[in-house]
Structures are given as C-alpha cells and as structure tokens.
Design a protein around this motif. Sequence first.
Motif, PDB file in Angstrom:
ATOM      1  N   THR A   3       0.837  -1.205   0.000  1.00 32.23           N
ATOM      2  CA  THR A   3       0.000   0.000   0.000  1.00 32.23           C
ATOM      3  C   THR A   3       0.871   1.253   0.000  1.00 32.23           C
ATOM      4  O   THR A   3       2.038   1.221   0.382  1.00 32.23           O
ATOM      5  N   ARG A   5       1.891   4.770   1.528  1.00 29.05           N
ATOM      6  CA  ARG A   5       1.879   5.243   2.923  1.00 29.05           C
ATOM      7  C   ARG A   5       1.539   6.729   3.043  1.00 29.05           C
ATOM      8  O   ARG A   5       2.043   7.536   2.267  1.00 29.05           O
ATOM      9  N   GLU A  46       2.766   5.750   9.309  1.00 32.08           N
ATOM     10  CA  GLU A  46       4.103   6.016   9.810  1.00 32.08           C
ATOM     11  C   GLU A  46       4.073   7.468  10.274  1.00 32.08           C
ATOM     12  O   GLU A  46       3.174   8.211   9.885  1.00 32.08           O
ATOM     13  N   ASP A 225       6.289   6.583  -3.285  1.00 35.14           N
ATOM     14  CA  ASP A 225       5.883   5.398  -2.533  1.00 35.14           C
ATOM     15  C   ASP A 225       5.147   5.790  -1.262  1.00 35.14           C
ATOM     16  O   ASP A 225       4.450   4.980  -0.665  1.00 35.14           O
ATOM     17  N   VAL A 254      -4.329   1.470  -0.356  1.00 39.31           N
ATOM     18  CA  VAL A 254      -3.990   2.033   0.956  1.00 39.31           C
ATOM     19  C   VAL A 254      -4.440   1.069   2.051  1.00 39.31           C
ATOM     20  O   VAL A 254      -5.329   0.259   1.836  1.00 39.31           O
ATOM     21  N   ARG A 255      -3.823   1.204   3.193  1.00 41.35           N
ATOM     22  CA  ARG A 255      -4.228   0.397   4.354  1.00 41.35           C
ATOM     23  C   ARG A 255      -5.542   0.953   4.893  1.00 41.35           C
ATOM     24  O   ARG A 255      -5.620   2.139   5.229  1.00 41.35           O
TER      25      ARG A 255
END
Lengths: 258, 190
Positions: A3, A5, A46, A225, A254-255
């Motif tokens: 995915t 970030r 993150e 990325d 995506v998550r």
Amino acid sequence: MLTKRIIPCLDVIRGRVTKGVRFQHNVDLGDPVEMAIGYSNGGADELVFYDITASAEHRPIDIGMVEAVARSVRIPFAVGGGISSLADMERVVLAGAEKVSVNSLAVRDPGIIREGSKAFGAQCIVLGMDPVGTDDPSFPSGYEVTVRGFRERTGLDAVEWAKRAVDLGAGEIVVNSVDADGTRNGFELRLTRLIAEAVGVPVVASGGAGTPRHVADAFTEGRADAAIVAGMIHTGEWTIGEIKSFLSDAGIPVRRTW
Amino acid sequence: MLTIIDYKAGNLTSVKLAFAALGVETRVTDDPAEIRAADRLVFPGVGAAASAMSNLRNAGLVDTLKAVTSSGTPFLGICLGMQILFDHTEEDGGTDTLGILPGQVRRFPDVPGCKIPHIGWNQVNDREEYYFVHSYYVEMNPFAEGTTEYAGVRFASLVRRGNILASQFHPEKSGRIGLKMLSDFLSWNP
C-alpha cells in the motif's frame, strides 16, 4: 499488494508541535506524543518528527520525546533534526525510532550515510533533501539542494545527490520541495518523479499537500511510494481516513483497517 | 518468563515496548542457559545475515537455538529472525544459516517500479496489512501459513511448524493487528 503510505509530519520546537510556512510564522499545534497517538489511531501508516531548530540552536535531539512516542504508538516513526553524529543516530534508534533522517549533516559529511547504514541497516537511514528549482544549467535536473532551513544552497544537483546517497546506503529518500513547502498548493510532481525514477529505493513526497487529490497525484504522476502530510491534517480540515477513502476510490492501494 | 534472544542483530526496543504495551515483562539475554529455561522465546533481528550468524556462533547460540526450537517452547522469529531459521540465504554472497526449517531465502528481483527494500504495509493472505521492511524473502514452503506478494514474487510471510512461528513482517510495528498477533503468541500452546 504493497500500500501507499500516508505519513503525518510533526515539526517540533522545544517540545511542541508547530507549523509554519517555509520555516516561518510558526504556530503551536500541540503535544507531540498526544498528536502521535491521535494520528496513529486515525490511520497514519508512519510518522516523522523533525526537531526543526535543534541544529540551528546546537541542541541535541529531545530523546525523552522519542522515548515517549515509542512507548505510545505501535507504528514506525522517523526522527530528524539535531542528528550530528553516529552516536546521535544510535541514541535515537535505541530510544525506539525505526528510522533516522539526515539532511544537512549528510551534505556536510556524506560518509555518515554509509556509517549509519552499516551500523543500523539501510532501512534505518533516510536522506531528507530540500531541493529548490533553478534555471542554472550547471544543475541538469533543474533543482539544487538547499540546507539549513532552505537558507543555504549547496551546489548539489538534486538527482545526482539522491543517487549518490543511495550508493552510500540510504534506504529511503524524502524529497521536500522548497518551492511547494507550506503552500498547500500540491506537491512538486516533476521533482518527485525525477527522483523516484532515478533511484531504486522508496521515495517520499513532501511539501505542498493541501487536498486528498494532491496526495493521489504524488502517487500517480509523482511515482512516490509515500506522501508526507502536515498542514492539511493539523488544521483539522482533512482526516487521514478521508484522504485514504479518496485514494482508495481513485484505485490507489492504501491500508484501510487499523 | 518471556525471553528475547539478544544476538546484536538490530534494535530490540520496539519488541520490548510492544510486549510492555500488553503488560508483559520481558527478559533480554544472550545466555544459553537462560534461553533454554525460558517459557516463551522471541527471536527478532534486523540487519545482515552473515554478521547475525557470526554473532550467534560467537555467543554459542547455534546449538541452543536448535535445541529450543525442537523442545516445544513457543518460539517467535521476526524478520531476519525468521530468515535465518532456514537453510541458506543469498545475502552477503551466499550464507549458510541455521537450517532449522528447510528452505531458501532470496533477494527480490530488480523489477522496474518495485523498490528494494520492500518497505511498508502489505497484505498477508490478501487480507490485513502488516508492516514489512526487508530486501530478502523466504521462498514459498509447506509451512507457509501467510503469503505476501511483492515485485512479482509471492513469498512466505508467516510460517508455522510445531512450536515455531515466524513472520517476515514486524508485528511489533504493525499497530493494533500486530499487537493482537503478539497477544495470541503469549497464550499459544503448540
């Protein structure tokens, strides 16, 4: 599928998160640990913390803050600013940060990238760079790297510097456009793409995110990325969930559960 | 006691903090006797395979690891701690590893648009995402309980055999879902 970030950026000055435009007009946004928890619970993939005045004030990085964040969130985070040696890197890593971001230090002493990469692994060493657009033909990419909060030019071509940093062992590159930073008018996509296509390590787009469309563009046109977001979420105008919904609807992986 | 095996391959802080978040005390040691006596073992690892193997040999831990992984003690390998359980890795010009599980570790191919390291949140079994950071992967094998796809390769991201559980991803950095896996490990009776 891997995915893309979304990385909230927290600029910290003396223990408080601040936001300014091109390092000026900083306003207080809150406590870094509380904000880290909020963004982690809100779907951030993150986090990145920059102790933005540590270098200028010759202060070491605030290790207590790094430890408090590491205790409080279970997602990866990077720390930059105030790193002036391999020993500083080690303190940050042992405090629980996943990655260390070097910028001015790496320009001054490129060997630190190799040393850091050897000691902690390439995945740990992030090169941050602040390129500015230029018409000067001695910069083939059209971008020159700046340091010290954009105040100082380095004579380094952005693409050449990115490649060199990867050769030295950097595992990721954060490309922060000086021209777009803080404007919330969108990432500088040409620059992002130039770097993303020039190196074999992940590239993080930074500077200029104002809407979910901008973030989508960083991934499609910019070939990034990961993307750093700051003002657009710090003001409460957008949530990470809203950005991710937009990206998902646009077909960008995506998550979605956290 | 939950024991984290320390062989100077990367930073153990995140693993300790994740178990602390679950309210569990951990002991960090490189002492073979303590490792053999542990109730549960965690074998993390980040970095290069060759230096990890040489650290294990110098600490006298190779036989210890072979003993505990066949003893029934619940054992969790993470990242490099998963990879070096296998026979051999392409890393560092080819390195023989522990051979506790049969299989090979290879480097991701250079595929245009696929960056190495593989960094970020990727799906396991096409479902939830976990956090990965690695350049080498464990080839598909009969113990693969979880698989993940990157750079055109489908690889073993979670393996289980007897008392051995091992993940390529980092449960300690994978948010709530990662904590759930660590919590399940704490109550796992293989």
